[in-house]
Design an enzyme around this catalytic site. Structure first.
Site, mmCIF file in Angstrom:
data_model
loop_
_atom_site.group_PDB
_atom_site.id
_atom_site.type_symbol
_atom_site.label_atom_id
_atom_site.label_comp_id
_atom_site.label_asym_id
_atom_site.label_seq_id
_atom_site.Cartn_x
_atom_site.Cartn_y
_atom_site.Cartn_z
ATOM 1 N N ASP A 162 -3.461 -12.829 4.536
ATOM 2 C CA ASP A 162 -4.736 -12.162 4.830
ATOM 3 C C ASP A 162 -4.798 -11.942 6.339
ATOM 4 O O ASP A 162 -4.916 -12.908 7.098
ATOM 5 C CB ASP A 162 -5.896 -13.051 4.357
ATOM 6 C CG ASP A 162 -7.256 -12.439 4.708
ATOM 7 O OD1 ASP A 162 -8.277 -13.049 4.349
ATOM 8 O OD2 ASP A 162 -7.270 -11.356 5.339
ATOM 9 N N ASP A 214 1.129 -8.907 2.044
ATOM 10 C CA ASP A 214 -0.102 -8.226 1.634
ATOM 11 C C ASP A 214 -1.056 -9.266 1.044
ATOM 12 O O ASP A 214 -0.626 -10.349 0.639
ATOM 13 C CB ASP A 214 0.217 -7.122 0.580
ATOM 14 C CG ASP A 214 -0.828 -6.013 0.578
ATOM 15 O OD1 ASP A 214 -0.456 -4.844 0.784
ATOM 16 O OD2 ASP A 214 -2.031 -6.337 0.406
ATOM 17 N N TYR A 263 -14.485 4.844 9.237
ATOM 18 C CA TYR A 263 -13.017 4.783 9.311
ATOM 19 C C TYR A 263 -12.550 5.413 10.627
ATOM 20 O O TYR A 263 -11.763 4.825 11.372
ATOM 21 C CB TYR A 263 -12.444 5.543 8.120
ATOM 22 C CG TYR A 263 -10.956 5.744 8.101
ATOM 23 C CD1 TYR A 263 -10.427 7.038 8.152
ATOM 24 C CD2 TYR A 263 -10.072 4.678 7.985
ATOM 25 C CE1 TYR A 263 -9.055 7.242 8.100
ATOM 26 C CE2 TYR A 263 -8.704 4.879 7.927
ATOM 27 C CZ TYR A 263 -8.197 6.168 7.988
ATOM 28 O OH TYR A 263 -6.840 6.383 7.939
ATOM 29 N N GLY A 266 0.818 -1.225 0.000
ATOM 30 C CA GLY A 266 0.000 0.000 0.000
ATOM 31 C C GLY A 266 0.843 1.262 0.000
ATOM 32 O O GLY A 266 2.080 1.213 -0.031
ATOM 33 N N GLN A 267 0.146 2.421 0.088
ATOM 34 C CA GLN A 267 0.830 3.720 -0.034
ATOM 35 C C GLN A 267 1.906 3.889 1.039
ATOM 36 O O GLN A 267 3.047 4.281 0.736
ATOM 37 C CB GLN A 267 -0.195 4.872 0.092
ATOM 38 C CG GLN A 267 0.439 6.248 -0.119
ATOM 39 C CD GLN A 267 -0.429 7.415 0.319
ATOM 40 O OE1 GLN A 267 -1.419 7.246 1.052
ATOM 41 N NE2 GLN A 267 -0.066 8.602 -0.107
HETATM 42 C C1 VAH Z 1 -7.959 9.258 4.331
HETATM 43 N N1 VAH Z 1 -5.609 9.398 3.787
HETATM 44 O O1 VAH Z 1 -8.127 10.209 3.599
HETATM 45 C C2 VAH Z 1 -6.538 8.992 4.823
HETATM 46 C C3 VAH Z 1 -6.239 9.786 6.081
HETATM 47 C C4 VAH Z 1 -6.517 11.945 7.336
HETATM 48 C C5 VAH Z 1 -6.813 11.179 6.096
HETATM 49 O O2 VAH Z 1 -6.617 9.066 7.199
HETATM 50 O O3 VAH Z 1 -8.855 8.534 4.664
#
Ligand code: VAH
Length: 313
Positions: free
Chosen positions: A54, A36, A144, A13-14
């Protein structure tokens, strides 16, 4: 001298790509296993061991950790804010169960350290908008943010109850050129550089005055390593540290790019990500990280722009 053996989960990932490369430079290629669910990112090819894994399969994860004699785990696999709003239950399950699997195995196998990223996305509309402090009203409104805030308390619990040395940073939006971002609200600040070079223009999915906390990836990688190398008795925050470098708006990054590409043009078409961005603070107070383990950012907006355009050009 006891050699650490590190497992980086989400290595393609990034953040994972750059963290894996930096850790391999520090500890030696063979000491850092990249893992990954996805194919190996081409940038990692030939730089060290890679396993398909996983994080939701706890038994297989446990087998890998024992078989590879792992002593530290960096868990970067997650579903970010924008993608998370499209699939809340998947985001909750991966972000939470992935962390709980790692924490429980870390306890059982007595791993020396664990790193797990949180985010400024834990803050919500009721948090202070400017210079948001380490401890304040925190009421996340994205799945999130909810999963990251809940995860912070699990990290603190496993430290207090079992002594698992898990450490965490509330990353701001991260900008990099090596590996694409993964479905975040701040991804515009990466896309804009690619399109400035290829199209001389960019249509931004956030309003021009949407200030957000941001950081250039080299600063974020250095912060992660400095946190993990700090003596345990310097770590006073076992949920997650506020971390900051700069804040800017789409209009400001456009001006920064125009200093390098004068004919660059910006347009605005806000979408569903605007309401996510509006729920977050505009700037972050990271004085606790600066006090505890000497954090100090290096890149400002113009320095980042020059470096991004040079490396993407
Ligand atoms: C997002 N790049 O945009 C992430 C980050 C503060 C943003 O957690 O979800």
């Amino acid at each position: 001298m006891h050699k650490e053996k590190i497992l980086v989960i989400g290595a393609s990932g990034q953040i994972g790509v750059e963290l894996t490369l930096a850790l391999r430079k520090m500890h030696g290629a063979a000491q850092v296993v990249a893992a990954d669910l996805r194919e190996q990112n081409p940038l990692l090819a030939g730089t060290g061991p890679y396993v398909s894994l996983d994080v939701m399969n706890k038994e297989m994860l446990h087998v890998q950790i024992i078989r590879q004699n792992i002593t530290q785990v960096y868990l970067l696999a997650a579903i970010l804010s924008a993608t998370g709003e499209k699939n809340p239950s998947l985001a909750w399950n991966l972000n939470m169960q992935g962390l709980l699997n790692v924490l429980d195995i870390a306890r059982e196998e007595k791993l020396s350290k664990v790193f797990w990223p949180s985010s400024i996305a834990v803050f919500g509309p009721s948090s202070p908008r400017v210079n948001c402090p380490q401890q304040t009203i925190i009421e996340p409104t994205t799945i999130y943010g909810i999963s990251k805030y809940a995860g912070e308390f699990w990290c603190n619990y496993y430290w207090q109850r079992y002594g698992v040395d898990v450490r965490s940073l509330r990353y701001p939006g991260l900008i990099s050129y090596k590996s694409a971002p993964g479905g975040g609200t701040t991804d515009y600040a990466v896309e804009i550089y690619h399109e400035a070079l290829s199209q001389r223009s960019y249509t931004c999915f956030l309003k021009q005055d949407t200030y957000l906390p941001m950081m250039y990836m080299p600063d974020a990688i250095r912060a992660t390593i400095e946190l993990m190398e700090a003596p345990a008795d310097r770590i006073s925050v076992r949920t997650s540290y506020n971390l900051s470098a700069m804040s800017f708006s789409p209009a400001e990054i456009a001006v920064s790019i125009q200093k390098q590409i004068p004919d660059f043009r910006m347009a605005y078409q806000p979408d569903y990500r605007q309401s996510i961005a509006d729920s977050w603070p505009q700037s972050i107070d990271d004085s606790v990280a600066r006090r505890d383990w000497g954090w100090k950012h290096e890149y400002d907006l113009d320095a980042m722009t020059v470096d991004m355009l040079q490396n993407l050009g």
